[in-house]
Write a protein that holds these residues in place. Structure first.
Motif, mmCIF file in Angstrom:
data_model
loop_
_atom_site.group_PDB
_atom_site.id
_atom_site.type_symbol
_atom_site.label_atom_id
_atom_site.label_comp_id
_atom_site.label_asym_id
_atom_site.label_seq_id
_atom_site.Cartn_x
_atom_site.Cartn_y
_atom_site.Cartn_z
ATOM 1 N N LEU A 1 3.820 -1.485 -19.353
ATOM 2 C CA LEU A 1 3.347 -2.527 -20.274
ATOM 3 C C LEU A 1 2.502 -3.557 -19.536
ATOM 4 C CD1 LEU A 1 3.550 -4.088 -23.034
ATOM 5 C CD2 LEU A 1 5.499 -5.243 -22.029
ATOM 6 N N LYS B 1 -1.598 12.449 -13.100
ATOM 7 C CA LYS B 1 -1.252 13.065 -11.820
ATOM 8 C C LYS B 1 -0.320 14.222 -12.080
ATOM 9 C CE LYS B 1 -2.207 10.065 -8.256
ATOM 10 N NZ LYS B 1 -1.772 9.573 -6.968
ATOM 11 N N ALA C 1 -5.854 -2.599 -25.869
ATOM 12 C CA ALA C 1 -7.295 -2.543 -25.629
ATOM 13 C C ALA C 1 -7.519 -1.691 -24.394
ATOM 14 C CB ALA C 1 -7.838 -3.945 -25.405
ATOM 15 N N ALA D 1 -0.744 -2.176 -18.771
ATOM 16 C CA ALA D 1 -1.567 -2.098 -19.989
ATOM 17 C C ALA D 1 -2.152 -3.467 -20.312
ATOM 18 C CB ALA D 1 -0.719 -1.589 -21.145
ATOM 19 N N LEU D 2 -1.370 -4.519 -20.059
ATOM 20 C CA LEU D 2 -1.855 -5.877 -20.361
ATOM 21 C C LEU D 2 -3.088 -6.229 -19.539
ATOM 22 C CD1 LEU D 2 1.383 -8.047 -20.647
ATOM 23 C CD2 LEU D 2 -0.293 -7.624 -22.432
ATOM 24 N N HIS E 1 -9.532 -0.819 -21.287
ATOM 25 C CA HIS E 1 -10.563 -1.368 -20.411
ATOM 26 C C HIS E 1 -11.203 -0.281 -19.555
ATOM 27 C CE1 HIS E 1 -9.661 -5.621 -21.149
ATOM 28 N NE2 HIS E 1 -8.449 -5.182 -21.356
ATOM 29 N N GLU E 2 -10.362 0.626 -19.061
ATOM 30 C CA GLU E 2 -10.881 1.667 -18.172
ATOM 31 C C GLU E 2 -11.157 2.920 -18.987
ATOM 32 O OE1 GLU E 2 -11.625 0.958 -15.199
ATOM 33 O OE2 GLU E 2 -10.684 -1.009 -15.305
ATOM 34 N N PHE F 1 -2.444 4.186 -15.075
ATOM 35 C CA PHE F 1 -2.635 4.174 -13.620
ATOM 36 C C PHE F 1 -1.313 3.950 -12.875
ATOM 37 C CE2 PHE F 1 -6.871 3.551 -15.125
ATOM 38 C CZ PHE F 1 -7.693 4.110 -14.153
ATOM 39 N N LEU G 1 -3.784 -6.874 -26.699
ATOM 40 C CA LEU G 1 -4.340 -6.897 -25.348
ATOM 41 C C LEU G 1 -3.916 -5.646 -24.585
ATOM 42 C CD1 LEU G 1 -5.979 -8.905 -23.657
ATOM 43 C CD2 LEU G 1 -3.841 -9.800 -22.772
ATOM 44 N N ALA G 2 -2.648 -5.270 -24.745
ATOM 45 C CA ALA G 2 -2.128 -4.104 -24.026
ATOM 46 C C ALA G 2 -2.770 -2.821 -24.529
ATOM 47 C CB ALA G 2 -0.613 -4.032 -24.167
ATOM 48 N N TRP H 1 6.349 -2.375 -28.171
ATOM 49 C CA TRP H 1 5.284 -1.479 -27.698
ATOM 50 C C TRP H 1 5.756 -0.024 -27.767
ATOM 51 C CZ3 TRP H 1 3.345 0.188 -22.416
ATOM 52 C CH2 TRP H 1 1.986 0.471 -22.448
ATOM 53 N N SER I 1 0.802 -1.225 0.000
ATOM 54 C CA SER I 1 0.000 0.000 0.000
ATOM 55 C C SER I 1 0.833 1.273 0.000
ATOM 56 C CB SER I 1 -0.948 -0.008 1.195
ATOM 57 O OG SER I 1 -0.210 -0.172 2.385
ATOM 58 N N LEU J 1 8.554 -7.470 -25.947
ATOM 59 C CA LEU J 1 7.204 -6.904 -25.938
ATOM 60 C C LEU J 1 7.276 -5.409 -25.628
ATOM 61 C CD1 LEU J 1 4.312 -7.891 -26.210
ATOM 62 C CD2 LEU J 1 4.276 -8.305 -23.765
ATOM 63 N N SER J 2 8.052 -5.090 -24.607
ATOM 64 C CA SER J 2 8.175 -3.703 -24.186
ATOM 65 C C SER J 2 8.824 -2.861 -25.286
ATOM 66 C CB SER J 2 9.022 -3.652 -22.909
ATOM 67 O OG SER J 2 9.121 -2.363 -22.446
ATOM 68 N N SER K 1 -5.289 1.623 4.786
ATOM 69 C CA SER K 1 -4.231 0.749 4.273
ATOM 70 C C SER K 1 -3.214 0.483 5.369
ATOM 71 C CB SER K 1 -3.548 1.403 3.081
ATOM 72 O OG SER K 1 -2.851 2.537 3.509
ATOM 73 N N SER K 2 -2.368 -0.518 5.126
ATOM 74 C CA SER K 2 -1.394 -0.868 6.159
ATOM 75 C C SER K 2 -0.405 0.270 6.391
ATOM 76 C CB SER K 2 -0.656 -2.143 5.770
ATOM 77 O OG SER K 2 -0.132 -2.010 4.479
ATOM 78 N N SER K 3 -0.049 1.004 5.333
ATOM 79 C CA SER K 3 0.898 2.097 5.543
ATOM 80 C C SER K 3 0.240 3.217 6.337
ATOM 81 C CB SER K 3 1.418 2.620 4.207
ATOM 82 O OG SER K 3 0.351 3.054 3.422
ATOM 83 N N PHE L 1 -0.786 5.660 -9.435
ATOM 84 C CA PHE L 1 -1.852 5.585 -8.436
ATOM 85 C C PHE L 1 -1.438 4.645 -7.313
ATOM 86 C CE2 PHE L 1 -5.824 7.536 -10.077
ATOM 87 C CZ PHE L 1 -5.250 8.143 -11.176
ATOM 88 N N ASP M 1 -10.752 8.063 -16.033
ATOM 89 C CA ASP M 1 -10.412 7.483 -14.747
ATOM 90 C C ASP M 1 -8.941 7.684 -14.411
ATOM 91 O OD1 ASP M 1 -12.913 6.730 -14.567
ATOM 92 O OD2 ASP M 1 -12.605 4.579 -14.865
ATOM 93 N N SER M 2 -8.129 7.577 -15.457
ATOM 94 C CA SER M 2 -6.701 7.676 -15.184
ATOM 95 C C SER M 2 -6.246 9.109 -15.383
ATOM 96 C CB SER M 2 -5.928 6.749 -16.095
ATOM 97 O OG SER M 2 -5.933 7.257 -17.400
ATOM 98 N N ARG M 3 -6.913 10.002 -14.688
ATOM 99 C CA ARG M 3 -6.529 11.404 -14.800
ATOM 100 C C ARG M 3 -5.036 11.492 -14.468
ATOM 101 N NH1 ARG M 3 -8.809 9.512 -10.412
ATOM 102 N NH2 ARG M 3 -8.017 10.192 -8.422
#
Lengths: 270, 382
Positions: free
Chosen positions: A138, B116, B105, A141-142, B107-108, A148, B102-103, B74, A109, B70-71, B347-349, A151, B112-114
């Protein structure tokens, strides 16, 4: 995964069968035996389900397989090498080939998602900080969490934490991925998406996947092979592909579990 | 064709074809453990004038690969998107192509991922001020709830388990005797030693007993006990309550209609309020014993003479004043410990941070109140 599945099959892959073997495993807490004489084999590249009712020892079995608990008797072998009897150095090397997704994600955390994934990369590879960051991005992203990276776990939802946990489990390109109750705490849609993700990753990375679950939908959707643990007899009472178990298994306890029938009903009336 | 050696076991080379295509040859084994090439190595190929219109991959001699390849692919794909260059991935292994898809695509939701961003100094100052004001408000609200809980206790309506109270009494009282003995004895030794060195010069060594007795009874006993209890007990209160918050145990109490303030805070404040004066009295005694050991060992005073002088020097108001201070310190430590536990994040921290805050808050409150006591006692001529 060590991915290693090049188009021309360039990797040196050991024999196709018997990636993980569990031999005569007895699990016990002191005098109390949880399960005894467990024997099964997980083939390379398959999705293997450990199922059974709540509290029967499924997660305990997984914890034995990854070395968090020492068996009372028996051993676990990876590629024919005993993990149980391995010395500390050898065991550490074998552990790096595992990735584990814990029930609650178990993300650290105090670290961001990128740092969570970057920690094992920093410890066990020679990558520079920038490269670690790129690999972390990466992996995120997968699992559909692009963007994120910075975060903290407390800033994202439970389902996203689980996927981030999966990204961390995949950090070192493990050959075996363990999932402890991946659907726990997820809504049916997120749970189904996670199942698809597990299938995608297995198909494309070639990892062997061991899943501890009692979610029927997941069991039938992703399971290639399985064992059914039963608390009363303290051992495996059925094994095989889940769909075949549903069709052919005569044991009423297994049948009840797989058809969600209540206790002592429906055994011979359906 | 130009070949670039990238790392010992990994190979990457570029070839420009006539139709403006940059062909990237991937060869050998790509292993993350051996390091990986950066997409920035492609930059020279994109220089003005010679920038390709299309990029393609060729992987006939590619052996094993993992996330490093892959990296890399990408990153190259992202570079191409930024520069508006077409990237043809058909030459890549099918598994790698699927993973890239897959990477990519989404999903969110993008929102959401404003991203920072680091806030400006003024913004940070403003936020810190608001947070401080909020925290002060929360402390006052907590104080109010504790007062209400004590009101319920006075009316016999407060609900908590007597076993919890006794456990806490044992934990913060009896279990702490060992460390209180050690620290208080040593503080007595230190006070006596420092006094002895000076007073010996005037042949007034017997007054070491007065110095230690009054110093310990009026302030040092209470302060040292408070410091020990802050570290031992106050921090434990915060960690316990904070962990209960993380594991939703406090929510479970609230939804069952059990007041967490009455159930968790009351027994802790009562236990510490009862135990602190007792611990302080014990600490005073151990401090005087520590002083006596120096008196006997270094100054050649008889224990009887030393104790007689100590009793002669001590007045009831010195002792009672010290005990009263310790009682107040006990309330402050318990209050700070419980407050920080309830303000803990999820959270634990956050539990660690809350515990640190509780210890710091307790120490500051103790020192500040010690100063106030000094002024007030002086005015009242106690």
């Amino acid at each position: 995964m060590a991915v290693s599945k090049s188009a021309n099959g360039g990797g040196s892959r050991p024999q196709p069968d018997g990636h993980i073997q569990v031999r005569d495993l007895t699990m016990a807490y002191g005098e109390h035996v949880v399960m005894r004489d467990l024997n099964f084999t997980v083939k390379r590249g398959e999705i293997f389900i450990i199922m059974g009712g709540s509290g029967c020892g499924k997660s305990t079995l997984m914890r034995h397989m990854i070395g968090l608990i020492e068996p009372a008797a028996g051993e676990v072998l990876y590629d024919g090498k005993s993990f149980t009897k391995a010395g500390p150095g050898e065991r550490e090397a074998m552990l790096r080939r595992f990735g584990v997704l814990y029930q609650g994600g178990a993300l650290w955390s105090s670290m961001t998602l990128a740092e969570n994934i970057g920690l094992p990369l920093g410890e066990f590879t020679d990558l520079s900080p920038a490269e670690i960051r790129a690999v972390a991005a990466l992996k995120l992203a997968l699992v559909g969490l692009s963007g994120f990276e910075d975060f903290y776990p407390s800033e994202i939802s439970g389902g996203m934490q689980k996927r981030a946990g999966l990204a961390r489990a995949m950090a070192l390109d493990p050959e075996v991925l363990f999932f402890d109750e991946p659907s726990a705490g997820l809504d049916p849609i997120s749970s189904s998406l996670l199942d698809e993700l597990i299938l995608d990753l297995r198909d494309n990375l070639g990892a062997t996947v061991v899943v501890v679950t009692h979610e029927l939908a997941s069991i039938f959707k992703i399971g290639d092979d399985s064992v059914f643990l039963e608390a009363e007899s303290k051992t495996i009472i059925a094994s095989g592909a889940p769909k075949e178990l549903l069709a052919n298994c005569r044991d009423p306890r297994v049948h009840r579990f797989l058809t969600r029938a209540g206790p002592e009903i429906g055994d011979h009336h359906g | 064709m130009r070949i670039e050696q990238v790392a010992a076991n990994e190979n990457l080379s570029f070839e420009k074809t006539g139709d403006g295509t940059l062909l990237i040859h991937l060869q050998g084994a790509w292993r993350m453990h051996h390091g990986m090439p950066s997409a920035s190595r492609m930059e020279p190929e994109f220089r003005a004038g010679s920038s390709p219109r299309r990029i393609a991959f060729e992987a006939a001699k590619l052996a094993e690969w993992d996330s490093s390849l892959l990296s890399f692919v990408w990153s190259v794909s992202e570079l191409c998107i930024r520069r508006g260059i077409e990237a043809d991935r058909t030459g890549l292994p099918p598994g790698l192509r699927n993973l890239l898809e897959l990477a990519e695509a989404v999903h969110e939701k993008e929102d959401d991922s404003r991203a920072k961003r680091r806030p400006s100094l003024v913004e940070r100052l403003g936020r810190a001020s608001i947070a401080t004001a909020d925290s002060l408000g929360e402390s006052l609200s907590f104080l109010g709830q504790v007062v209400v809980a004590f009101g319920n206790l006075a009316r016999g309506k407060a609900r908590y388990r007597a076993s919890d109270l006794f456990e806490t009494i044992q934990e913060c009282g009896a279990n702490g005797l060992g460390i209180v003995s050690l620290v208080s004895f040593l503080v007595g030794v230190i006070l006596a030693f420092m006094g002895a060195v000076q007073l010996q010069q005037f042949g007034a060594q017997i007054y070491v007993a007065d110095l230690v007795a009054i110093g310990t009874a009026r302030d040092m006993g209470a302060i040292m006990t408070a410091m020990i209890v802050t570290g031992r007990t106050g921090a434990a209160f915060t960690a316990r309550i904070g962990t209960m918050k993380v594991t939703e145990e406090i929510d479970a109490m609230t939804t069952m209609g059990i007041s967490p303030i009455e159930f968790l805070v009351l027994p802790r404040i009562i236990a510490l309020t009862l135990m602190m004066p007792l611990l302080c009295l014990y600490s005073d005694f151990m401090g005087i014993i520590g002083g006596a050991s120096i008196g006997a060992g270094m100054l050649g005073l008889s224990p009887a003479a030393y104790m007689g002088e100590s009793i002669h020097a001590l007045h009831a108001h010195d002792l009672l004043g010290g005990l009263f201070k310790s009682l107040v310190y006990g309330i402050l430590i318990a209050f700070a410990g419980c407050l920080c536990g309830f303000e803990c994040g999820n959270s634990s921290s956050a539990v660690g941070e809350a515990t640190t805050r509780a210890v710091v808050m307790s120490i500051v409150l103790i020192v500040v109140s010690c100063g106030i006591f000094a002024v007030v006692f002086n005015i009242l001529k106690i």
